[in-house]
Design an enzyme around this catalytic site. Structure first.
Site, short mmCIF file in Angstrom:
data_model
loop_
_atom_site.label_atom_id
_atom_site.label_comp_id
_atom_site.label_asym_id
_atom_site.label_seq_id
_atom_site.Cartn_x
_atom_site.Cartn_y
_atom_site.Cartn_z
N SER A 190 0.86 -1.19 0.00
CA SER A 190 0.00 0.00 0.00
C SER A 190 0.89 1.24 0.00
O SER A 190 1.68 1.42 -0.91
CB SER A 190 -0.95 -0.03 1.20
OG SER A 190 -1.85 1.05 1.16
N THR A 191 0.81 2.05 1.04
CA THR A 191 1.59 3.29 1.10
C THR A 191 3.08 3.01 0.95
O THR A 191 3.63 2.20 1.70
CB THR A 191 1.33 4.01 2.43
OG1 THR A 191 -0.07 4.17 2.62
CG2 THR A 191 2.00 5.37 2.46
N HIS A 217 -2.59 -1.30 -3.25
CA HIS A 217 -3.69 -0.35 -3.05
C HIS A 217 -3.44 0.90 -3.90
O HIS A 217 -2.46 1.63 -3.67
CB HIS A 217 -3.79 0.07 -1.58
CG HIS A 217 -4.07 -1.06 -0.65
ND1 HIS A 217 -3.90 -0.95 0.71
CD2 HIS A 217 -4.52 -2.32 -0.87
CE1 HIS A 217 -4.24 -2.10 1.29
NE2 HIS A 217 -4.62 -2.95 0.35
N MET A 311 -0.09 1.18 5.18
CA MET A 311 -0.85 1.40 6.41
C MET A 311 -2.01 0.43 6.47
O MET A 311 -2.48 -0.08 5.46
CB MET A 311 -1.33 2.84 6.49
CG MET A 311 -2.29 3.27 5.41
SD MET A 311 -2.75 5.01 5.63
CE MET A 311 -3.78 5.27 4.18
N ASP A 314 -4.41 -4.96 5.92
CA ASP A 314 -4.82 -5.82 4.81
C ASP A 314 -3.73 -6.86 4.51
O ASP A 314 -2.56 -6.51 4.34
CB ASP A 314 -5.08 -4.96 3.57
CG ASP A 314 -5.68 -5.76 2.42
OD1 ASP A 314 -6.29 -6.81 2.68
OD2 ASP A 314 -5.52 -5.32 1.26
#
Length: 370
Positions: A190-191, A217, A311, A314
């Site tokens: 993600s991030t 993401h 973050m 998931d």
């Protein structure tokens, strides 16, 4: 208080962003109308995090980001349009050290606030705790490596990873079907993910023996350009999953944004396929849903999960279950993760077979599938 510098040439956007963060009650705000004014604010205001418009007159967002990373590195969240050009610029920004990218609302800003504001605040809060990764020159180094040139001076062997120990108290996953040939690598991020994926795939050999499916993401506007960029920086073939596609050893499949990517069985064999987003999975493409779909069809011992910077949580539950049932998992170490949320949750759940810094993950993965 979180010290936030908002940089945008639009007076309307500055007003909207100011209202969003002022309503939170724990942000100290400053505003800049362009890149040069932002640079002037850096030493005087000392922001914990910056939101930076990609497209501005004069010193644009990318040039301003370069200066921030050189003069006073701090977490930066880019605000980008939905256009293809905006997506390419956003990926450039992530490669240069931005923590994350948020889509600017299109059309009437007020109509998009219900969706835009919570995502923006959540991202900026996470960014304020993040470690910005300065990655200038990474693409050139990878191209040189794949051209057969010598590694850059001063390069060192990757640090060894560590095994964090056994897994406990992991929720069950449904039983699997008959074992297909080969195995499959499942990657979640993600991030901070795009630069981490670049570093991972750029180190994998052209003869890597298993297919790799990635749930990063990201909005749908960005995943196509991300796949094309990774394809140009890796010895492996990388593509976005926009329709069911056979899983072929040594190829990489990036889930389309704003939807999910799952593993399905068709008469011709296993495939990666797009799937509409479901409400029970809050992040998309969902790492949890990807892992669940693979476990439904493949024995855990033929699966390797890799959970990288991001973050939230998931992927942590399902990858912990994967390890508990005999599969293997790699979590990115806290020392290199931009945000140690997702991999940290996996480690805390006892679900990581290996915890490795980013520069060691490719070697660990290659050893696991050999």
């Amino acid at each position: 208080m979180i010290r936030l510098l908002v940089v945008d040439d639009s007076a309307l956007m500055r007003k909207v962003l100011g209202a969003i963060f002022a309503a939170e009650g724990d942000f100290e705000l400053a505003f800049a109308r362009d890149g040069l004014e932002a640079l002037d604010f850096l030493p005087r205001f000392g922001p914990d995090v910056v939101t930076l418009d990609v497209t501005m007159p004069g010193l644009d967002g990318l040039a301003c980001l370069d200066r921030i990373m050189l003069e006073r590195p701090c977490p930066v969240v880019m605000l980008s349009s939905l256009t293809g050009e905006g997506a390419e610029a956003s990926l450039d920004a992530l490669a240069r050290g931005a923590v994350d990218v948020i889509e600017k609302p299109a059309g009437a800003v007020s109509l998009a606030l219900d969706r835009f504001a919570p995502a923006l605040v959540r991202t900026v809060r996470a960014a304020a705790r993040a470690r910005p990764r300065i990655a200038l020159g990474l693409a050139a180094r990878l191209r040189a490596r794949h051209a057969g040139l010598a590694p850059p001076p001063g390069s060192r062997p990757a640090p060894r990873a560590v095994d964090p120990g056994p897994v406990d108290d992991v929720p069950p996953i449904p039983a699997v079907a008959a074992e297909p040939a080969g195995g499959l690598v499942l990657v979640g991020a993600s991030t901070g993910g795009p630069p981490a994926l670049t570093a991972l795939l750029g180190e994998l050999p052209a003869g890597f023996p298993w297919p790799i499916v990635i749930a990063q993401h990201m909005p749908a506007t960005f995943t196509g350009p991300l796949a094309r960029r990774l394809n140009g920086l890796s010895a492996l073939s990388v593509q976005e999953v926009t329709a069911p596609v056979p899983l072929i050893p040594g190829r990489v499949y990036v889930g389309r944004g704003d939807a999910d990517v799952i593993v399905v069985r068709r008469p011709g064999g296993l495939m990666a396929a797009p799937a509409p987003a479901q409400a029970e999975y809050p992040w998309h493409p969902s790492v949890d849903r990807l892992v669940e779909s693979a476990l439904d069809l493949m024995p855990p011992r033929r699966l390797v999960g890799v959970l990288m910077t991001g973050m939230g949580r998931d992927g942590a539950r399902t990858m912990a279950a994967l390890r508990a049932r005999g599969g293997r998992t790699i979590a990115e170490a806290e020392a290199t993760a931009v945000v140690w949320g997702m991999p940290g949750e996996l480690v805390r759940a006892g679900g990581a077979s290996v915890v490795a810094p980013l520069e060691a993950i490719a070697a660990e993965l290659t050893a696991l599938v050999a």
